[in-house]
Design an enzyme around this catalytic site. Structure first.
Site, PDB file in Angstrom:
ATOM      1  N   GLU A 152       0.828  -1.209   0.000  1.00 16.13           N
ATOM      2  CA  GLU A 152       0.000   0.000   0.000  1.00 16.13           C
ATOM      3  C   GLU A 152       0.865   1.263   0.000  1.00 16.13           C
ATOM      4  O   GLU A 152       0.600   2.204  -0.757  1.00 16.13           O
ATOM      5  CB  GLU A 152      -0.948  -0.022   1.201  1.00 16.13           C
ATOM      6  CG  GLU A 152      -1.929  -1.186   1.133  1.00 16.13           C
ATOM      7  CD  GLU A 152      -3.273  -0.875   1.743  1.00 16.13           C
ATOM      8  OE1 GLU A 152      -4.185  -0.512   0.984  1.00 16.13           O
ATOM      9  OE2 GLU A 152      -3.401  -1.001   2.982  1.00 16.13           O
TER      10      GLU A 152
ATOM     11  N   GLU B  83      -4.645  -8.751   2.900  1.00 17.18           N
ATOM     12  CA  GLU B  83      -5.676  -8.423   3.892  1.00 17.18           C
ATOM     13  C   GLU B  83      -6.894  -9.339   3.834  1.00 17.18           C
ATOM     14  O   GLU B  83      -7.419  -9.758   4.876  1.00 17.18           O
ATOM     15  CB  GLU B  83      -6.103  -6.960   3.715  1.00 17.18           C
ATOM     16  CG  GLU B  83      -5.117  -5.947   4.275  1.00 17.18           C
ATOM     17  CD  GLU B  83      -3.950  -5.666   3.332  1.00 17.18           C
ATOM     18  OE1 GLU B  83      -3.124  -4.807   3.661  1.00 17.18           O
ATOM     19  OE2 GLU B  83      -3.866  -6.299   2.250  1.00 17.18           O
TER      20      GLU B  83
END
Length: 267
Positions: free
Chosen positions: A121, A141
């Site tokens: 990210e 995730e």
């Protein structure tokens, strides 16, 4: 120059090198690391002698994402000073991860080892990306029942083809460096251990260019990304045309005519 126990800063010429420095935890994000990153981005923005930034990780790893164990037991998220900083600016962690902050200077990522979850990210907030052959990327995730809330559902489909973005987001599988390069997530794959060297080489080339021009070009690319073409071209002209009247532009032309390297002074 600042830094924290989990984030070190170093000047290499006109480049500020930010190193995620928690190798015993694969550079998993901690509060001291996030505070150090936040302050490092601001230092780069505010210091006109800094012309580029390199982000890397210590110990042969880039970043393994948020420390889930630390979230569970408070380890790595402690420190009264750091907690106070977060209370004073509840957005600090998002700025640190480049979700809510775009550095003024070009940011080059030098990746070795794991760059997963929060690491991937943060990577999406950088401008140029270099990785060692053994680097691994991915957004894990969903495998934990979590959401990649660092910006990936918005940014990733804009940075790589949609089908690859959705596969990465929805499967949570690892991507080796060569595959990450093939789908456009990174730009260079180099021998393991040499990503930082390559990133500094690219930074040196950036640093040799006119800083006003470099910063204006970066801003134009980002600010026009979601605009219709006609609006983007209008904004490009508005941002770019004034550069031709600067002393740096005149110096660049003189240096070309005189067959020498230009000396830019940010004016």
């Amino acid at each position: 120059m600042g830094g924290t126990e989990h984030l070190s800063l170093e000047r290499v010429g006109a480049t500020l090198v930010l190193t995620l420095n928690r190798p015993e935890a694969k550079n998993a994000l901690s509060l001291p690391m996030l505070v150090g990153l936040h302050d490092g981005w601001l230092e780069a923005d505010e210091d006109d002698d800094v012309r580029s930034v390199v982000l890397t990780g210590a110990g042969g790893t880039f970043c393994a994402g948020m420390d889930l164990k630390a979230l569970a037991d408070g380890g790595g998220m402690s420190g009264d000073h750091y907690r106070r900083r977060l209370r004073e600016d509840p957005d600090l962690h998002w700025k640190a991860m480049l979700r809510h902050h775009r550095p003024r200077k070009p940011v080059i990522a030098a990746v070795e080892g794991h760059c997963v979850a929060g690491g991937t990210e943060i990577l999406q907030g950088t401008d140029i990306r270099v990785a060692g052959q053994g680097a691994v990327f991915g957004l894990y995730e969903v495998r934990r029942g979590l959401f990649p809330i660092g910006g990936s559902t918005v940014r990733l489909p804009r940075q790589i083809p949609r089908t690859h973005a959705l596969e990465m987001l929805l499967t949570g599988r690892p991507y080796p460096a060569e595959e990450a390069a093939r789908i456009g997530l990174i730009g260079h794959v180099v021998p393991d251990g040499s990503a930082l060297e390559k990133a500094l080489e690219i930074a040196e080339r950036v640093n040799a260019c006119g800083p006003l021009a470099v910063e204006a070009v970066k801003a134009s690319v980002h600010d026009t990304a979601s605009l219709p073409e006609a609006d983007g071209l209008a904004l490009e002209l508005e941002r770019g045309w004034p550069l031709f009247g600067t002393a740096d532009a005149k110096e660049g032309s003189r240096a070309f005519a005189e067959k020498r390297e230009p000396h830019f002074h940010r004016r």
